[in-house]
Motif scaffolding. Sequence first.
Motif, PDB file in Angstrom:
ATOM      1  N   LYS A  98       1.001  -1.219  -0.100  1.00  0.00           N
ATOM      2  CA  LYS A  98       0.127  -0.128  -0.044  1.00  0.00           C
ATOM      3  C   LYS A  98       0.797   1.125   0.061  1.00  0.00           C
ATOM      4  O   LYS A  98       0.331   2.311  -0.054  1.00  0.00           O
ATOM      5  CB  LYS A  98      -0.970  -0.069   1.300  1.00  0.00           C
ATOM      6  CG  LYS A  98      -1.792  -1.143   1.198  1.00  0.00           C
ATOM      7  CD  LYS A  98      -2.772  -1.158   0.055  1.00  0.00           C
ATOM      8  CE  LYS A  98      -3.763  -2.413   0.007  1.00  0.00           C
ATOM      9  NZ  LYS A  98      -4.729  -2.308  -1.032  1.00  0.00           N
ATOM     10  N   ASN A  99       2.256   1.283  -0.073  1.00  0.00           N
ATOM     11  CA  ASN A  99       2.818   2.204  -0.230  1.00  0.00           C
ATOM     12  C   ASN A  99       2.897   3.378   1.251  1.00  0.00           C
ATOM     13  O   ASN A  99       2.908   4.516   0.941  1.00  0.00           O
ATOM     14  CB  ASN A  99       2.910   3.102  -1.379  1.00  0.00           C
ATOM     15  CG  ASN A  99       4.262   3.857  -1.942  1.00  0.00           C
ATOM     16  OD1 ASN A  99       5.063   3.492  -1.445  1.00  0.00           O
ATOM     17  ND2 ASN A  99       3.765   4.624  -3.122  1.00  0.00           N
ATOM     18  N   ALA A 105       5.914   9.998   4.823  1.00  0.00           N
ATOM     19  CA  ALA A 105       6.575  11.152   4.296  1.00  0.00           C
ATOM     20  C   ALA A 105       5.827  12.473   3.790  1.00  0.00           C
ATOM     21  O   ALA A 105       6.290  13.403   3.925  1.00  0.00           O
ATOM     22  CB  ALA A 105       7.273  10.591   2.984  1.00  0.00           C
ATOM     23  N   ALA A 106       4.576  12.151   3.177  1.00  0.00           N
ATOM     24  CA  ALA A 106       3.753  13.319   2.799  1.00  0.00           C
ATOM     25  C   ALA A 106       3.329  14.040   3.965  1.00  0.00           C
ATOM     26  O   ALA A 106       3.261  15.204   4.096  1.00  0.00           O
ATOM     27  CB  ALA A 106       2.501  12.650   1.999  1.00  0.00           C
ATOM     28  N   PHE A 107       2.748  13.231   5.104  1.00  0.00           N
ATOM     29  CA  PHE A 107       2.248  13.737   6.188  1.00  0.00           C
ATOM     30  C   PHE A 107       3.474  14.640   6.841  1.00  0.00           C
ATOM     31  O   PHE A 107       3.368  15.991   7.201  1.00  0.00           O
ATOM     32  CB  PHE A 107       1.795  12.912   7.305  1.00  0.00           C
ATOM     33  CG  PHE A 107       1.499  13.422   8.529  1.00  0.00           C
ATOM     34  CD1 PHE A 107       0.307  13.785   8.892  1.00  0.00           C
ATOM     35  CD2 PHE A 107       2.585  13.137   9.499  1.00  0.00           C
ATOM     36  CE1 PHE A 107       0.183  14.653  10.188  1.00  0.00           C
ATOM     37  CE2 PHE A 107       2.412  14.037  10.746  1.00  0.00           C
ATOM     38  CZ  PHE A 107       1.056  14.541  11.100  1.00  0.00           C
ATOM     39  N   ASP A 108       4.707  14.192   6.894  1.00  0.00           N
ATOM     40  CA  ASP A 108       5.976  14.846   7.414  1.00  0.00           C
ATOM     41  C   ASP A 108       5.916  16.226   6.897  1.00  0.00           C
ATOM     42  O   ASP A 108       6.213  17.274   7.367  1.00  0.00           O
ATOM     43  CB  ASP A 108       7.167  14.086   7.447  1.00  0.00           C
ATOM     44  CG  ASP A 108       7.135  12.942   8.390  1.00  0.00           C
ATOM     45  OD1 ASP A 108       6.208  12.807   9.485  1.00  0.00           O
ATOM     46  OD2 ASP A 108       7.886  12.038   8.278  1.00  0.00           O
ATOM     47  N   PRO A 126      -0.686  -6.525   8.454  1.00  0.00           N
ATOM     48  CA  PRO A 126       0.538  -6.801   8.984  1.00  0.00           C
ATOM     49  C   PRO A 126       1.498  -5.665   9.374  1.00  0.00           C
ATOM     50  O   PRO A 126       2.406  -6.034  10.344  1.00  0.00           O
ATOM     51  CB  PRO A 126       1.163  -7.599   7.950  1.00  0.00           C
ATOM     52  CG  PRO A 126       0.492  -7.397   6.883  1.00  0.00           C
ATOM     53  CD  PRO A 126      -0.847  -6.665   7.030  1.00  0.00           C
ATOM     54  N   GLU A 127       1.340  -4.437   8.791  1.00  0.00           N
ATOM     55  CA  GLU A 127       2.186  -3.362   9.319  1.00  0.00           C
ATOM     56  C   GLU A 127       1.731  -2.584  10.437  1.00  0.00           C
ATOM     57  O   GLU A 127       2.457  -1.590  11.037  1.00  0.00           O
ATOM     58  CB  GLU A 127       2.363  -2.577   8.196  1.00  0.00           C
ATOM     59  CG  GLU A 127       3.089  -3.191   6.852  1.00  0.00           C
ATOM     60  CD  GLU A 127       4.341  -3.717   7.254  1.00  0.00           C
ATOM     61  OE1 GLU A 127       5.226  -2.854   7.777  1.00  0.00           O
ATOM     62  OE2 GLU A 127       4.753  -4.797   7.033  1.00  0.00           O
ATOM     63  N   ARG A 128       0.350  -2.816  10.801  1.00  0.00           N
ATOM     64  CA  ARG A 128      -0.188  -1.797  11.866  1.00  0.00           C
ATOM     65  C   ARG A 128       0.669  -1.853  13.216  1.00  0.00           C
ATOM     66  O   ARG A 128       0.855  -0.795  13.615  1.00  0.00           O
ATOM     67  CB  ARG A 128      -1.448  -2.410  12.300  1.00  0.00           C
ATOM     68  CG  ARG A 128      -2.143  -1.420  13.196  1.00  0.00           C
ATOM     69  CD  ARG A 128      -3.596  -1.805  13.625  1.00  0.00           C
ATOM     70  NE  ARG A 128      -4.018  -0.913  14.733  1.00  0.00           N
ATOM     71  CZ  ARG A 128      -5.235  -1.025  14.978  1.00  0.00           C
ATOM     72  NH1 ARG A 128      -6.106  -1.767  14.813  1.00  0.00           N
ATOM     73  NH2 ARG A 128      -5.694  -0.027  16.069  1.00  0.00           N
ATOM     74  N   SER A 163      -1.313   3.884  -2.879  1.00  0.00           N
ATOM     75  CA  SER A 163      -0.882   2.357  -3.420  1.00  0.00           C
ATOM     76  C   SER A 163      -0.735   2.500  -4.756  1.00  0.00           C
ATOM     77  O   SER A 163      -1.312   3.090  -5.524  1.00  0.00           O
ATOM     78  CB  SER A 163      -2.182   1.623  -3.047  1.00  0.00           C
ATOM     79  OG  SER A 163      -2.071   0.393  -3.526  1.00  0.00           O
ATOM     80  N   THR A 164       0.345   1.430  -5.141  1.00  0.00           N
ATOM     81  CA  THR A 164       0.613   1.401  -6.581  1.00  0.00           C
ATOM     82  C   THR A 164       0.031   0.256  -7.008  1.00  0.00           C
ATOM     83  O   THR A 164       0.406  -0.473  -8.147  1.00  0.00           O
ATOM     84  CB  THR A 164       2.385   1.601  -6.597  1.00  0.00           C
ATOM     85  OG1 THR A 164       2.724   0.447  -5.926  1.00  0.00           O
ATOM     86  CG2 THR A 164       2.786   2.708  -6.162  1.00  0.00           C
TER      87      THR A 164
END
Length: 176
Positions: A98-99, A105-108, A126-128, A163-164
């Motif tokens: 989901k990139n 990075a956009a949030f930062d 799985p990344e949560r 997401s790509t």
Amino acid sequence: TVGWGQVAPYEANITADVLHQLVARRVLGQDISDIDAINDLVIDANMKWPWSAVCRALCGVDTALFNPSYRRQSLRAHWGAGPSDPVLLHVGRLAPEKNLPLVLAAFDAMYRANPRLRLVMVGDGPERGALQARYPQHVFAGMRIGQDLAAHFASGDIFLFPSTTETFGNVTIEAM
């Protein structure tokens, strides 16, 4: 039966020429959404079309559910956002494909311009756990459905979905 990632025998019959004709018709403004237009191209190319394998899949959004009337100031307050604080929203599975580094990075970058910005990530995956441990300042709302999901969409201000790998991202039109 064809398994995931396998090509059905009839798919090999759909040539690049037919695909180019479909694109050309669309570019010329002709309606190619009608299955008959696609059938004509297939017949013109003397190809067999497996009609038993064809069905129409309607993609759409319930606009009575996904609309601004579900915006909740109480939910925004729960996120730590005041009435005029912008909220960046990501909705989707929290997984590598989901990139998600681009979301962060956009949030930062946006946060440096406006430190009142909040990030809310709706979804699970799985990344949560790792994301939540590394970024405790962000809101991880978990998976939501129905009116609760609609309220999350409506209560955000900026939707980010980098997401790509999506073929048809329903969340994009739900956010609109």
